[in-house]
Design a protein around this motif. Sequence first.
Motif, PDB file in Angstrom:
ATOM      1  N   TYR A 119     -30.387  54.013  -8.478  1.00  0.00           N
ATOM      2  CA  TYR A 119     -31.260  53.207  -8.111  1.00  0.00           C
ATOM      3  C   TYR A 119     -29.966  52.453  -7.298  1.00  0.00           C
ATOM      4  CZ  TYR A 119     -35.689  54.274 -10.358  1.00  0.00           C
ATOM      5  OH  TYR A 119     -36.975  55.116  -9.893  1.00  0.00           O
ATOM      6  N   ASP A 120     -28.288  52.730  -6.892  1.00  0.00           N
ATOM      7  CA  ASP A 120     -27.287  51.509  -6.771  1.00  0.00           C
ATOM      8  C   ASP A 120     -27.504  52.238  -5.329  1.00  0.00           C
ATOM      9  OD1 ASP A 120     -24.814  50.520  -7.203  1.00  0.00           O
ATOM     10  OD2 ASP A 120     -24.332  51.944  -5.342  1.00  0.00           O
ATOM     11  N   ASN A 121     -28.363  53.005  -3.800  1.00  0.00           N
ATOM     12  CA  ASN A 121     -28.908  53.182  -2.544  1.00  0.00           C
ATOM     13  C   ASN A 121     -29.815  53.379  -2.651  1.00  0.00           C
ATOM     14  OD1 ASN A 121     -29.079  55.658  -3.945  1.00  0.00           O
ATOM     15  ND2 ASN A 121     -28.408  56.494  -2.408  1.00  0.00           N
ATOM     16  N   LYS A 122     -30.793  52.881  -3.406  1.00  0.00           N
ATOM     17  CA  LYS A 122     -32.585  53.245  -3.136  1.00  0.00           C
ATOM     18  C   LYS A 122     -33.310  52.157  -3.648  1.00  0.00           C
ATOM     19  CE  LYS A 122     -32.618  57.553  -4.342  1.00  0.00           C
ATOM     20  NZ  LYS A 122     -31.040  57.098  -4.985  1.00  0.00           N
ATOM     21  N   PRO A 123     -34.134  51.295  -3.349  1.00  0.00           N
ATOM     22  CA  PRO A 123     -35.381  50.749  -3.833  1.00  0.00           C
ATOM     23  C   PRO A 123     -36.135  51.055  -4.916  1.00  0.00           C
ATOM     24  CG  PRO A 123     -36.011  51.204  -1.761  1.00  0.00           C
ATOM     25  CD  PRO A 123     -34.946  51.786  -2.209  1.00  0.00           C
ATOM     26  N   PRO A 124     -36.048  50.577  -6.010  1.00  0.00           N
ATOM     27  CA  PRO A 124     -36.995  50.619  -6.980  1.00  0.00           C
ATOM     28  C   PRO A 124     -38.210  50.775  -7.428  1.00  0.00           C
ATOM     29  CG  PRO A 124     -35.533  48.789  -8.023  1.00  0.00           C
ATOM     30  CD  PRO A 124     -34.895  49.530  -6.164  1.00  0.00           C
ATOM     31  N   PRO A 125     -39.397  51.123  -7.786  1.00  0.00           N
ATOM     32  CA  PRO A 125     -41.127  50.724  -7.351  1.00  0.00           C
ATOM     33  C   PRO A 125     -40.536  49.493  -8.804  1.00  0.00           C
ATOM     34  CG  PRO A 125     -40.424  52.481  -8.729  1.00  0.00           C
ATOM     35  CD  PRO A 125     -38.683  52.342  -7.781  1.00  0.00           C
ATOM     36  N   LYS A 126     -42.480  49.091  -9.005  1.00  0.00           N
ATOM     37  CA  LYS A 126     -42.190  48.053  -8.689  1.00  0.00           C
ATOM     38  C   LYS A 126     -42.066  48.673 -10.703  1.00  0.00           C
ATOM     39  CE  LYS A 126     -44.853  45.041  -6.395  1.00  0.00           C
ATOM     40  NZ  LYS A 126     -45.515  44.372  -5.794  1.00  0.00           N
ATOM     41  N   GLN A 127     -42.092  49.956 -11.390  1.00  0.00           N
ATOM     42  CA  GLN A 127     -42.852  50.397 -12.615  1.00  0.00           C
ATOM     43  C   GLN A 127     -41.799  51.729 -12.141  1.00  0.00           C
ATOM     44  OE1 GLN A 127     -47.137  51.707 -13.762  1.00  0.00           O
ATOM     45  NE2 GLN A 127     -46.029  51.421 -15.478  1.00  0.00           N
ATOM     46  N   ILE A 128     -41.696  51.826 -13.853  1.00  0.00           N
ATOM     47  CA  ILE A 128     -40.460  52.811 -13.936  1.00  0.00           C
ATOM     48  C   ILE A 128     -40.938  53.242 -15.035  1.00  0.00           C
ATOM     49  CG2 ILE A 128     -38.320  54.487 -14.067  1.00  0.00           C
ATOM     50  CD1 ILE A 128     -37.178  51.822 -11.636  1.00  0.00           C
ATOM     51  N   LEU A 129     -41.798  55.077 -15.220  1.00  0.00           N
ATOM     52  CA  LEU A 129     -41.963  55.448 -16.334  1.00  0.00           C
ATOM     53  C   LEU A 129     -40.999  56.304 -16.984  1.00  0.00           C
ATOM     54  CD1 LEU A 129     -45.457  55.838 -16.205  1.00  0.00           C
ATOM     55  CD2 LEU A 129     -44.986  53.591 -17.325  1.00  0.00           C
ATOM     56  N   VAL A 130     -40.248  56.119 -19.099  1.00  0.00           N
ATOM     57  CA  VAL A 130     -39.861  57.234 -18.960  1.00  0.00           C
ATOM     58  C   VAL A 130     -39.722  57.873 -20.539  1.00  0.00           C
ATOM     59  CG1 VAL A 130     -37.244  55.541 -17.726  1.00  0.00           C
ATOM     60  CG2 VAL A 130     -38.773  55.299 -20.611  1.00  0.00           C
ATOM     61  N   ASN A 131     -39.475  58.682 -20.579  1.00  0.00           N
ATOM     62  CA  ASN A 131     -39.465  59.288 -21.638  1.00  0.00           C
ATOM     63  C   ASN A 131     -38.682  58.984 -23.274  1.00  0.00           C
ATOM     64  OD1 ASN A 131     -37.573  60.858 -21.026  1.00  0.00           O
ATOM     65  ND2 ASN A 131     -37.971  62.331 -21.890  1.00  0.00           N
ATOM     66  N   CYS A 132     -37.652  58.445 -23.139  1.00  0.00           N
ATOM     67  CA  CYS A 132     -36.781  58.047 -24.327  1.00  0.00           C
ATOM     68  C   CYS A 132     -36.684  56.341 -24.220  1.00  0.00           C
ATOM     69  CB  CYS A 132     -36.154  57.996 -23.895  1.00  0.00           C
ATOM     70  SG  CYS A 132     -34.879  58.148 -23.163  1.00  0.00           S
ATOM     71  N   HIS A 133     -36.182  55.623 -25.184  1.00  0.00           N
ATOM     72  CA  HIS A 133     -35.961  54.670 -25.828  1.00  0.00           C
ATOM     73  C   HIS A 133     -34.780  54.504 -25.635  1.00  0.00           C
ATOM     74  CE1 HIS A 133     -39.140  52.996 -28.509  1.00  0.00           C
ATOM     75  NE2 HIS A 133     -39.052  54.360 -28.685  1.00  0.00           N
ATOM     76  N   MET A 134     -34.100  53.311 -24.582  1.00  0.00           N
ATOM     77  CA  MET A 134     -32.779  53.338 -24.406  1.00  0.00           C
ATOM     78  C   MET A 134     -32.175  51.670 -24.669  1.00  0.00           C
ATOM     79  SD  MET A 134     -33.489  53.644 -19.834  1.00  0.00           S
ATOM     80  CE  MET A 134     -34.796  52.775 -20.211  1.00  0.00           C
ATOM     81  N   SER A 135     -31.027  51.699 -24.678  1.00  0.00           N
ATOM     82  CA  SER A 135     -30.404  50.347 -25.792  1.00  0.00           C
ATOM     83  C   SER A 135     -30.081  49.245 -23.881  1.00  0.00           C
ATOM     84  CB  SER A 135     -28.923  50.504 -25.874  1.00  0.00           C
ATOM     85  OG  SER A 135     -28.120  51.439 -25.202  1.00  0.00           O
ATOM     86  N   GLN A 136     -30.168  48.236 -24.402  1.00  0.00           N
ATOM     87  CA  GLN A 136     -30.062  47.346 -23.258  1.00  0.00           C
ATOM     88  C   GLN A 136     -30.900  47.653 -21.868  1.00  0.00           C
ATOM     89  OE1 GLN A 136     -25.834  47.585 -21.760  1.00  0.00           O
ATOM     90  NE2 GLN A 136     -25.558  45.855 -23.062  1.00  0.00           N
ATOM     91  N   LYS A 137     -32.674  47.554 -22.425  1.00  0.00           N
ATOM     92  CA  LYS A 137     -33.187  47.770 -21.781  1.00  0.00           C
ATOM     93  C   LYS A 137     -34.126  46.759 -20.806  1.00  0.00           C
ATOM     94  CE  LYS A 137     -38.729  48.475 -21.664  1.00  0.00           C
ATOM     95  NZ  LYS A 137     -38.836  47.742 -21.453  1.00  0.00           N
ATOM     96  N   ASP A 138     -33.638  45.749 -21.853  1.00  0.00           N
ATOM     97  CA  ASP A 138     -33.790  44.153 -20.580  1.00  0.00           C
ATOM     98  C   ASP A 138     -32.881  43.870 -19.765  1.00  0.00           C
ATOM     99  OD1 ASP A 138     -36.268  43.926 -21.860  1.00  0.00           O
ATOM    100  OD2 ASP A 138     -35.228  42.672 -23.908  1.00  0.00           O
ATOM    101  N   LEU A 139     -31.831  44.453 -19.769  1.00  0.00           N
ATOM    102  CA  LEU A 139     -30.768  44.352 -19.263  1.00  0.00           C
ATOM    103  C   LEU A 139     -30.609  45.082 -17.723  1.00  0.00           C
ATOM    104  CD1 LEU A 139     -27.980  42.435 -18.489  1.00  0.00           C
ATOM    105  CD2 LEU A 139     -27.221  44.681 -19.357  1.00  0.00           C
ATOM    106  N   LEU A 140     -31.261  46.441 -18.037  1.00  0.00           N
ATOM    107  CA  LEU A 140     -31.430  47.150 -16.733  1.00  0.00           C
ATOM    108  C   LEU A 140     -32.778  46.649 -16.209  1.00  0.00           C
ATOM    109  CD1 LEU A 140     -30.990  51.298 -18.479  1.00  0.00           C
ATOM    110  CD2 LEU A 140     -30.400  50.193 -16.105  1.00  0.00           C
ATOM    111  N   GLU A 141     -33.513  46.275 -16.152  1.00  0.00           N
ATOM    112  CA  GLU A 141     -34.915  45.508 -16.161  1.00  0.00           C
ATOM    113  C   GLU A 141     -34.763  44.233 -15.169  1.00  0.00           C
ATOM    114  OE1 GLU A 141     -38.639  46.678 -18.744  1.00  0.00           O
ATOM    115  OE2 GLU A 141     -38.242  44.755 -19.085  1.00  0.00           O
TER     116      GLU A 141
END
Length: 614
Positions: free
Chosen positions: A306-328
Amino acid sequence: MNKGVEIIKSYLRTLPGKPGVYRMLDDKENVLYVGKAKSLKNRVASYTNLRGLSYRIARMVSQTRSMEFVTTHTEVEALLLEANMIKRFKPPYNILLRDDKSFPYILIDTSHPSPRVRKHRGAKTIEGHYFGPFASTSAVNHSLHILQKAFLLRTCSDSVFNSRTRPCLLYQIKRCAGPCVDKVSPEEYASLVQAAHDFLSGKSQAIKDDLTAKMMAASDRLDYEQAAIYRDRLKALAAVQARQDINQGQVDNADIIAAFQTGGSTCIQVFFFRSGQNWGNKAYFPRHDKDQPLSEIVPAFLSQFYDNKPPPKQILVNCHMSQKDLLEEALSLKAGHKVKLTFPQRGDKFRLVALVEQNARDALHRRLAEMSSQQKLLRGVADLFDLDAPPRRIEVYDNSHISGTNALGAMIVAGPEGFDKNAYRKFSIKSENLSPGDDFGMMREVLTRRFSRQLRENPDRDQKSWPDLLIIDGGKGQLSAALATLADLGLEDIPVVSIAKGPDRNAGREDFYLPGKEPFKLPPNDPVLYFLQRLRDEAHRFAIGSHRQQRAKNMKKSLLDGLAGVGPRRKKALLMHFGSAKAVANAGLQDLEKVDGISSTLARSIYNYFHEND
């Protein structure tokens, strides 16, 4: 190892405990790794505790000879800067998204009174409504084709639109309403544009209901021809919706991202949903170390993706991620709206993510199978040409020209993962003393420029940019020219082979030339022959395509383009005064001085430019 640790420790005395980004550099100042930290001091200090480091990180520390730092106000800013630097420097110890092109959009261009619908890629600088992203050009083309059928919007350029005096073929086959020649009123065309906008915005059912009502009304009037037009438009919309059954109304605007990992490789599949419609999907295969888990790979992928494209309002993923809040928080800052990362555990969204994960699994298995087949072919190449090991980098060279004009050399690269298109290179032939059509001279220039630069940039030959095999498109003469050039550069240890087209240029009857050996042919059904033909044909395609681009570019050049001090305004004044560039070239000094905006000094400069050989 100890030297690397001591170098890292030397920075700790002055490092602040602030957020920021750090870079580790080797002895040649190449970037080894880019990282971000909430506290630079604490993060960098962790590299001095060897017991807590993995083998990969320990190897990186042992190669570190200097570090660079950038402090930021927040950790979110550090995360965004880290993604940008990773894409810029491509460090070998970072997880790297290798294929990161911008995605195409559908644009309803409203800069003209009669808006057109077209494909768009790049910055959104044109006035209009953008719909996307679409996963591929083919997905956009399919949707544009349907939009033509359903809404009869024009696709021609403004210059073509303004110059038309009668309807084009698209009007005849009912793919355009014909606004260029007033076959439709401005009000009616505006309603078609609005209907297309509403459909792309997700209001497809309302559009279908309206078309159905119009079709029935036309049928009741016994206007069966008009009713058939509405029927065909309804069928076109149905064709679009038939491709959306993967969604089944579960999400409106979202990206579904699922990763699957096996055998030390990872595939990340991305599905794009906008306005409740599936706008395609794409598989990515990020570069990473074999022991890195998905919980590290997916966040790194998201920040770079998403560095060069706009993210949508919702992103669904299939795994737990560290620093999820920071990414959001980082993605929300970049997008200008709230972005939510969700890991669904049950329900419709879970089943949708599971379907995307299945696609990732299938894509990775296909890729591994292809790589296994590729390895087998590379082993066959090694056996055929007596190489010590299967080549990891094959470079194929070809030339293209027309009677010596617009001469160009091309290099394509292939390896265990197939064609490496990021490594392709083209060489405009610069030698002025070559006779037209001198293929041997062109090959000498291309190889000299290619490997002279390699020797300057990497004389130790310890990088993957050095080839294990050179393939030259040509016969014995091209092989001799290549060998002589490499010998002059002291590179006689690079294996070289040339492929000459068979009699009547028949594929399957090629002659192979090796130094010191008689030419030979391969059996027509040999898989290695097919592989080598593919390499040769790809080099030929790239050379021809690049040559045509260069020729088309040169055809658009003006005689006035090389004039110093003559910009667009003065160029226009000269053309308006004399009528053509050729007339400017033949003009006398006094005539040039009469042109508005051309001083006597500039007139003398222009005159001398065109008469320097007189």
